[in-house]
Design a protein around this motif. Structure first.
Motif, PDB file in Angstrom:
ATOM      1  N   ASN A 152       0.815  -1.221   0.000  1.00  0.00           N
ATOM      2  CA  ASN A 152       0.000   0.000   0.000  1.00  0.00           C
ATOM      3  C   ASN A 152       0.844   1.265   0.000  1.00  0.00           C
ATOM      4  N   GLU A 153       1.959   1.228   0.731  1.00  0.00           N
ATOM      5  CA  GLU A 153       2.773   2.447   0.832  1.00  0.00           C
ATOM      6  C   GLU A 153       3.373   2.847  -0.515  1.00  0.00           C
TER       7      GLU A 153
ATOM      8  N   HIS B 125       1.761   2.910  -3.123  1.00  0.00           N
ATOM      9  CA  HIS B 125       0.704   3.683  -3.791  1.00  0.00           C
ATOM     10  C   HIS B 125       0.297   4.909  -2.978  1.00  0.00           C
TER      11      HIS B 125
ATOM     12  N   ASP C 247      -0.648   4.851   0.192  1.00  0.00           N
ATOM     13  CA  ASP C 247      -1.666   4.542   1.201  1.00  0.00           C
ATOM     14  C   ASP C 247      -1.000   4.000   2.458  1.00  0.00           C
ATOM     15  N   GLU C 248      -1.302   4.648   3.595  1.00  0.00           N
ATOM     16  CA  GLU C 248      -0.575   4.307   4.821  1.00  0.00           C
ATOM     17  C   GLU C 248      -1.394   3.392   5.735  1.00  0.00           C
ATOM     18  N   HIS C 249      -1.758   2.235   5.259  1.00  0.00           N
ATOM     19  CA  HIS C 249      -2.432   1.290   6.163  1.00  0.00           C
ATOM     20  C   HIS C 249      -2.045  -0.127   5.748  1.00  0.00           C
TER      21      HIS C 249
ATOM     22  N   SER D 145      -5.813   5.858   8.605  1.00  0.00           N
ATOM     23  CA  SER D 145      -6.338   5.487   7.281  1.00  0.00           C
ATOM     24  C   SER D 145      -7.258   4.271   7.317  1.00  0.00           C
TER      25      SER D 145
ATOM     26  N   THR E 100      -4.822  10.249   1.804  1.00  0.00           N
ATOM     27  CA  THR E 100      -4.278   9.162   0.988  1.00  0.00           C
ATOM     28  C   THR E 100      -5.220   8.818  -0.167  1.00  0.00           C
TER      29      THR E 100
ATOM     30  N   LYS F 219      -6.516   6.070  -1.415  1.00  0.00           N
ATOM     31  CA  LYS F 219      -7.613   5.116  -1.206  1.00  0.00           C
ATOM     32  C   LYS F 219      -8.747   5.758  -0.414  1.00  0.00           C
TER      33      LYS F 219
END
Length: 213
Positions: A16-17, A19, A21-23, A53, A82, A84
């Motif tokens: 995810n990171e 892209h 996205d921090e989860h 997130s 983020t 997402k």
């Protein structure tokens, strides 16, 4: 929050990171949790306020989209850091809100490219589902003038709109393809075998082929 923390998977987070996205919570697991919780607007608001997130994604799955005020949605979008969270907020909540059209117009004109990208996402939805009253030719003018130099998120959203105008509206198809060919946005985007390229002329041609298959 403890339950979400227990669902955290370092491998999922690493992917995810990349892209932005921090989860690290598997989305299928998150959806199952949301199903168990069912709709809980107050809890959704509390989860959103945490700023986490994964908690925000869960909030968007259990909220009541029509319960949010216009300004509340505007604040939420500006705070959705983020990709997402931003996408789910637009697709799962704002699109179902009675404020969608008012926010679409406000966000399209916003100087922040990420906010503007949400305006374009709502415009694309209308291009497909409710084009009456939209100035499609005017939208193509803006895309032609601004897409090439737009920041990533905004460029992606404009390109999606360009492709959908070409797919859904035959009278604008030639012009949409010509704009795509000339600007060459996402022309070299790496596309897996069997997937449709996001390069607008290829995307339009493929979808039209399927429709008339």
């Amino acid at each position: 929050m403890a339950e979400l923390a227990a669902l955290e998977d370092p491998k999922v987070r690493a992917v995810n990171e990349k892209h932005g996205d921090e989860h690290g919570v598997n989305l299928t697991t998150l959806r199952a949790l949301a199903k168990r919780l069912k709709t809980q607007q107050d809890l959704a608001r509390e989860l959103w306020q945490t700023g986490d997130s994964a908690a925000r994604l869960l909030a968007l799955l259990i909220c009541r989209p029509k319960a949010f005020a216009r300004d509340e949605l505007d604040t939420m979008l500006r705070g959705a850091r983020t990709p997402k969270v931003h996408d789910w907020l637009v697709n799962y909540v704002v699109k179902k809100s009675s404020h969608a059209e008012e926010l679409r117009l406000a966000w399209l004109a916003d100087p922040d490219p990420v906010v503007a990208s949400a305006g374009w996402a709502l415009t694309t939805e209308r291009v497909v589902k409710k084009p009456e009253g939209l100035d499609l030719s005017g939208l193509l003018d803006v895309i032609e003038a601004e897409m090439k130099d737009a920041p990533d998120r905004l460029q992606w959203a404009m390109n999606h709109c360009l492709a959908q105008i070409g797919i859904e509206h035959p009278e604008y198809r030639t012009r949409a393809m010509e704009i795509g060919e000339r600007l060459e946005v996402l022309k070299d985007y790496p596309t897996s075998p069997g997937c449709t390229s996001p390069f607008a002329p290829a995307w339009i041609a493929e979808m039209v082929r399927r429709q008339h298959g």
